[in-house]
Design an enzyme around this catalytic site. Structure first.
Site, PDB file in Angstrom:
ATOM      1  N   CYS A 165       0.813  -1.220   0.000  1.00 30.32           N
ATOM      2  CA  CYS A 165       0.000   0.000   0.000  1.00 30.32           C
ATOM      3  C   CYS A 165       0.845   1.268   0.000  1.00 30.32           C
ATOM      4  CB  CYS A 165      -0.942  -0.014   1.202  1.00 30.32           C
ATOM      5  SG  CYS A 165      -1.938  -1.513   1.249  1.00 30.32           S
ATOM      6  N   HIS A 305      -2.589   7.349   6.948  1.00 30.55           N
ATOM      7  CA  HIS A 305      -2.848   6.048   6.336  1.00 30.55           C
ATOM      8  C   HIS A 305      -4.252   5.597   6.726  1.00 30.55           C
ATOM      9  CE1 HIS A 305      -1.950   2.298   4.446  1.00 30.55           C
ATOM     10  NE2 HIS A 305      -2.065   1.601   5.560  1.00 30.55           N
ATOM     11  N   GLU A 316      -0.860   4.497  14.428  1.00 29.55           N
ATOM     12  CA  GLU A 316      -0.517   5.732  13.723  1.00 29.55           C
ATOM     13  C   GLU A 316      -0.733   6.960  14.601  1.00 29.55           C
ATOM     14  OE1 GLU A 316      -1.007   7.718   9.271  1.00 29.55           O
ATOM     15  OE2 GLU A 316      -2.379   6.126   9.901  1.00 29.55           O
ATOM     16  N   LYS A 337      -9.574   7.697   3.267  1.00 31.00           N
ATOM     17  CA  LYS A 337     -10.008   6.315   3.008  1.00 31.00           C
ATOM     18  C   LYS A 337     -11.415   6.067   3.546  1.00 31.00           C
ATOM     19  CE  LYS A 337      -5.515   3.947   2.847  1.00 31.00           C
ATOM     20  NZ  LYS A 337      -4.573   5.019   3.204  1.00 31.00           N
ATOM     21  N   HIS A 342      -9.786   1.723   0.473  1.00 29.86           N
ATOM     22  CA  HIS A 342      -8.333   1.572   0.408  1.00 29.86           C
ATOM     23  C   HIS A 342      -7.924   1.131  -0.991  1.00 29.86           C
ATOM     24  CE1 HIS A 342      -4.287   1.046   1.376  1.00 29.86           C
ATOM     25  NE2 HIS A 342      -4.351   0.196   2.368  1.00 29.86           N
ATOM     26  N   PHE A 403       1.703  -3.683   3.860  1.00 26.89           N
ATOM     27  CA  PHE A 403       2.072  -5.018   4.327  1.00 26.89           C
ATOM     28  C   PHE A 403       3.561  -5.244   4.044  1.00 26.89           C
ATOM     29  CE2 PHE A 403      -2.369  -7.187   3.737  1.00 26.89           C
ATOM     30  CZ  PHE A 403      -2.841  -6.481   4.824  1.00 26.89           C
TER      31      PHE A 403
END
Length: 417
Positions: A165, A305, A316, A337, A342, A403
Site C-alpha cells: 500500500c 494512512h 498511527e 479512506k 483503500h 504489508f
C-alpha cells in the site's frame, strides 16, 4: 551539489468518488462514500459483498477496444489518470526533452484479475496450455509505467515500485529524488490498483482484513471509530506531473505546490500487522521532516494512512503524538479512506492529490463515519470527524504504510516562488 526544487504541475484521478480530479475533490469536500454492493462479479457467497468500485468508467473513451483488451484494468486506470494529469499540466510534448522525461508508477499487486482469469480458464480446461498471448504483459505490475511511457514517448527512467500500500508514495519519492538530483526534468508518477475481483476479495477476507458490514457499506470505512473492524477495498488510480521548478517556470506552468521531502522506513516487525507502538510510522515521519528541513511545529495537516483497522489506526495516532508533541493537537488529521476505501498500491497517489488540494483550497477533507469515540485514541487529536474544516495549509504530509512493514511519508508545501 545544489539540489533542484520540485513542483507539482498536473493532477489526474480515477476514484470511487469521481473519475476526474474535480469530481474527486467534490466528493471529499462533501463527505461522500464510494462504498456500495459489488457489481464487478457475483459476491453473494463472499463474507464481504461490497467495495469502493470505480463507477461509469470506460477506457475506450481514450484507447481503442483492440488496445484496451491488451491491458488489465489497473493499467486502464493508470492511462486515464496520467492523461488527465498531463493535459492538466499544459505540457507541450513537442517542446520538452523526452529523454529527460520519465514515468515511475506504483502498484501493489498489478494485474490480479488477469492472473485469476487465465489460471481459472486453464484449470477448467482439458489440461491443454491455452493462454492468452497477452497474459503476462497484462499481468505484470510494471506494464502501467511502460504503457504510459509508450503513449507519450517518454525515454527517461521508467519502472514500477511495489511496496504494497506504500507503492504509489514510493514512486512519488523516487521521481522527486531523480528531479532534485538534476537527472530529469519531468515525471508522470502515481499509482493504480484493480483488485476488486474474486481473488482480491477472497484473499483479504481470509485474512480478516476487510469490513463485513454488509448491511451498511457506506458507513463501513470508519477510521478511528471504536466500532471499526477492517478496511473497505477500493480501486482506481492517481497521477501527478512532477517538474523541476525552473523548467516549469520557463514554460509558465500553473504550480499546485512544491514537494520538499520524503521519508522511508520499515517496521521490521510483522508481515501484516503494524508495530503496536507505531515505531515504523514514527521513524518515517521523522525522516520526512528531516529531509524537508522542517521542525515538528510547522506541519498543518496530515492525510493519514488510517485504514479503519483495529490495530493500525491506534499505532498511527501514537506515532503522530510521539513525533509532533504539542503540535499534534494543533494540526488537522484526516483519513480520506473513509470515503474512497483503500486503493492499496494506488492509495498514496490519490491521497497525495487530496493533500495537495487541501493546500490549494485551504480546506481539510473530513474523516467520515465517526459514531463512537475509541478510548484508546486520544480525543484531543483533531481527526476532522464527519465535516471538513476550512484552514490555511502551508505544509501537508501524506502517510502510506504497507504489508511487509513498508512506510512512506511525502511532504508538500504551498508554493511561494
Amino acid at each position: 551539489m545544489e539540489l533542484k526544487r520540485v513542483v507539482v504541475t498536473g493532477l489526474g484521478a480515477i476514484t470511487p468518488i469521481g473519475n476526474d480530479v474535480q469530481s474527486f475533490w467534490d466528493g471529499l469536500v462533501h463527505g461522500r462514500s464510494g462504498a456500495a454492493a459489488i457489481t464487478l462479479f457475483d459476491a453473494s457467497l463472499f463474507k464481504t459483498k461490497f467495495a469502493c468500485e470505480v463507477k461509469g468508467f470506460n477506457i475506450e473513451d481514450l484507447v481503442n477496444r483492440k488496445e484496451a483488451r491488451k491491458m488489465d484494468r489497473f493499467t486502464h486506470f493508470a492511462i486515464a489518470s496520467a492523461e488527465e494529469a498531463l493535459l492538466n499540466s499544459g505540457l507541450d510534448l513537442e517542446k520538452i526533452d523526452k529523454n529527460r522525461a520519465g514515468v515511475i508508477w506504483g502498484s501493489g499487486i498489478g494485474g490480479l484479475e488477469t492472473f485469476q482469469k487465465e489460471c481459472v480458464n486453464f484449470a477448467q480446461g482439458d489440461g491443454t496450455p491455452r493462454f492468452n498471448p497477452f497474459f503476462i504483459p497484462k499481468m505484470i505490475a510494471d506494464m502501467a509505467s511502460g504503457q504510459i511511457s509508450m503513449r507519450y514517448g517518454f525515454h527517461g527512467p521508467n519502472y514500477t515500485t511495489v511496496s504494497a500500500c506504500a507503492s504509489a508514495s514510493n514512486a512519488l519519492i523516487d521521481a522527486y529524488n531523480y528531479i532534485r538530483l538534476g537527472k530529469t526534468d519531468v515525471f508522470i508518477s502515481g499509482g493504480s490498483e484493480a483488485a476488486v475481483c474474486e481473488a482480491g476479495m477472497g484473499g483479504f477476507n481470509s485474512m480478516h482484513a476487510l469490513s463485513t458490514r454488509n448491511d451498511s457499506p457506506e458507513t463501513a470505512s470508519r477510521p478511528f471509530d471504536k466500532e471499526r473492524e477492517g478496511f473497505v477495498l477500493g480501486e482506481g488510480g492517481g497521477a501527478l506531473v512532477l517538474e523541476e521548478l525552473e523548467h516549469a517556470k520557463k514554460r509558465g506552468a500553473t504550480i499546485y505546490c512544491e514537494i520538499i521531502g520524503g521519508g522511508l522506513s520499515a517496521d521490521a516487525y510483522h508481515m501484516t500487522a503494524p508495530h503496536p507502538d507505531g515505531l515504523g510510522a514514527k521513524l518515517v515521519m521523522i525522516d520526512a521532516l528531516k529531509d524537508a528541513g522542517l521542525n515538528n511545529t510547522e506541519v498543518d495537516y496530515i492525510n493519514v494512512h488510517g485504514t479503519s483497522t483495529p490495530l493500525g489506526d491506534i499505532a498511527e495516532t501514537k506515532a503522530i503524538k510521539d513525533v509532533f508533541g504539542d503540535q499534534a493537537y494543533k494540526m488537522n488529521i484526516s483519513s480520506t479512506k473513509s470515503m474512497t476505501g483503500h486503493l492499496l498500491g494506488g492509495a498514496g497517489a490519490v491521497e497525495a492529490i487530496a493533500s495537495i488540494l487541501a493546500i490549494k483550497e485551504s480546506f481539510i477533507p473530513p474523516t467520515i463515519n465517526h459514531f463512537t469515540d475509541d478510548p484508546d485514541i486520544d480525543p484531543k487529536l483533531n481527526l476532522t470527524f464527519n465535516e471538513g474544516q476550512e484552514r490555511d495549509v502551508n505544509i501537508a504530509i501524506s502517510n502510506t504504510f504497507g504489508f511487509g512493514g513498508h512506510n512512506t511519508s511525502v511532504v508538500f508545501k504551498k508554493f511561494k516562488g
